[in-house]
Design a protein around this motif. Structure first.
Motif, PDB file in Angstrom:
ATOM      1  N   UNK A 131       9.441  -9.215   3.157  1.00 35.57           N
ATOM      2  CA  UNK A 131       8.633 -10.546   3.107  1.00 35.57           C
ATOM      3  C   UNK A 131       9.030 -11.234   1.676  1.00 35.57           C
ATOM      4  N   UNK A 132       9.088 -10.438   0.562  1.00 32.06           N
ATOM      5  CA  UNK A 132       9.313 -10.768  -0.627  1.00 32.06           C
ATOM      6  C   UNK A 132      10.903 -11.634  -0.716  1.00 32.06           C
ATOM      7  N   UNK A 133      11.611 -10.768  -0.246  1.00 32.55           N
ATOM      8  CA  UNK A 133      13.294 -11.446   0.152  1.00 32.55           C
ATOM      9  C   UNK A 133      13.300 -12.637   0.594  1.00 32.55           C
ATOM     10  N   UNK A 134      12.270 -12.868   1.561  1.00 33.11           N
ATOM     11  CA  UNK A 134      12.410 -14.263   2.455  1.00 33.11           C
ATOM     12  C   UNK A 134      11.835 -15.156   1.605  1.00 33.11           C
ATOM     13  N   UNK A 139       7.768 -15.463  -7.072  1.00 30.62           N
ATOM     14  CA  UNK A 139       6.845 -14.515  -6.901  1.00 30.62           C
ATOM     15  C   UNK A 139       6.783 -13.909  -8.243  1.00 30.62           C
ATOM     16  N   UNK A 140       5.704 -13.635  -8.845  1.00 30.69           N
ATOM     17  CA  UNK A 140       5.489 -12.735  -9.936  1.00 30.69           C
ATOM     18  C   UNK A 140       4.529 -11.721  -9.486  1.00 30.69           C
ATOM     19  N   UNK A 141       4.639 -10.318  -9.939  1.00 30.77           N
ATOM     20  CA  UNK A 141       3.788  -9.126  -9.655  1.00 30.77           C
ATOM     21  C   UNK A 141       3.060  -8.814 -10.756  1.00 30.77           C
ATOM     22  N   UNK A 142       1.896  -8.497 -10.634  1.00 27.69           N
ATOM     23  CA  UNK A 142       0.922  -8.048 -11.811  1.00 27.69           C
ATOM     24  C   UNK A 142       0.382  -6.855 -11.443  1.00 27.69           C
ATOM     25  N   UNK A 143       0.252  -6.074 -12.378  1.00 24.29           N
ATOM     26  CA  UNK A 143      -0.106  -4.578 -12.135  1.00 24.29           C
ATOM     27  C   UNK A 143       0.728  -3.560 -11.719  1.00 24.29           C
ATOM     28  N   UNK A 144       2.071  -3.842 -11.240  1.00 23.25           N
ATOM     29  CA  UNK A 144       2.743  -2.768 -10.828  1.00 23.25           C
ATOM     30  C   UNK A 144       4.221  -3.047 -11.477  1.00 23.25           C
TER      31      UNK A 144
END
Length: 324
Positions: A131-134, A139-144
């Motif tokens: 899903x993120x590739x599309x 998108x920014x990821x927080x916590x990982x």
């Protein structure tokens, strides 16, 4: 009313009014004059007109696994502290720890009129990656830590490694550990590995430890896991827990067996939440700058929205050991 009317009443140019509403630079004198007119007239710029002109909705999608959590609540506060200063609004999606819902919301935000997404990460699956590739928006990821994406995360391995070393240095040798599912890389895997490596470095072997996995992040899960440890390893003298909630639940279980905390069993958690303040017994915990992680993630996202060609950052934050 329109921008030209506001400009005439404030005695400034149309461009100055436009910069005011788009958070551009104008002198403090002009800003005060425009603010005075805006308050007196109640003027609000047309959202639709702004979107047509700037190609931006001024809305950020934020996906979190839950809200009844000190850590995630602080992350969201950090995000809001940045968005409120920059004119952005937040559209919050709470998944109730349903990882499939995270994927659904990623797809929904990709189709909706949001300028970017902050994903407060927990467990990442193949479906997440697909899903993120599309995604057509940043998108920014927080916590990982999530390779290939901008992210802000904590040094979970180092924090539990140092906490375990401190517990060993205080003379504890029969140590239990309550973790969470390994699929959660930060809280589950990295903290577990930090614990094991610290014991190995201290020369403690398998017979000096007992490990249990909590089925959730709640106090109830901590209580149940501690009960299981006590049944199988009653000679315990320290219990290291993956979160503060689990630690407080474990403390309640041990107290129910008339075990003194920390005299008989030293308990540690992670999160430095208010729970450890009201526990009534000395608990060691780890302070993370959760609010800072949220504000950094928001700043990263806004930077990517304005220029998606810049290099993606991975920021690892530090920690402090705290005795409550």
């Amino acid at each position: 009313m329109n921008i030209s009317d506001i400009a005439k009443l404030a005695g400034v140019s149309n461009a100055a009014v436009s910069r005011y509403f788009n958070n551009g630079y104008i002198s403090s004198e002009k800003r005060e004059r425009i603010e005075k007119v805006v308050k007196e007239t109640g003027y609000r710029p047309s959202v639709q007109a702004q979107m047509l002109r700037t190609k931006k909705s001024m809305i950020i999608g934020v996906i979190t696994p839950k809200m009844a959590s000190h850590s995630i609540g602080s992350v969201v506060e950090g995000i809001l502290s940045v968005l409120n200063e920059t004119g952005y609004h937040m559209l919050l999606a709470v998944t109730q720890n349903d990882y499939k819902k995270e994927v659904e919301y990623l797809k929904a935000f990709n189709d909706a009129q949001v300028d970017g997404v902050i994903l407060v990460g927990t467990v990442f699956t193949k479906e997440h990656k697909s899903a993120m590739k599309k995604m057509r928006i940043p998108v920014v990821v927080v916590g990982q830590k999530f390779p290939g994406y901008a992210c802000v995360y904590h040094n979970d391995y180092g924090a539990i490694h140092d906490m375990t070393k401190k517990v060993v240095a205080e003379g504890r040798r029969r140590i239990g550990y309550i973790g969470v599912m390994q699929a959660d890389k930060a809280v589950g895997y990295d903290r577990h590995e930090g614990f094991l490596d610290a014991l190995k470095e201290a020369g403690l072997k398998q017979e000096n430890m007992y490990i249990e996995t909590a089925d959730s992040f709640t106090m109830e899960a901590g209580f149940d896991a501690a009960e299981e440890i006590y049944r199988n390893y009653s000679q315990l003298d320290a219990l290291i827990c993956a979160t503060d909630e689990i630690a407080v639940g474990a403390m309640k279980a041990l107290l129910a067996h008339n075990i003194k905390v920390p005299e008989d069993v030293l308990i540690t958690g992670v999160g430095d939440s208010s729970l450890t303040d009201i526990a009534g017994h000395r608990i060691y915990t780890i302070h993370y700058s959760y609010e800072d992680s949220g504000s950094l993630g928001a700043k990263m996202l806004l930077t990517l929205i304005n220029d998606n060609s810049i290099p993606l950052e991975e920021v690892k934050l530090g920690y402090n050991l705290v005795i409550r």
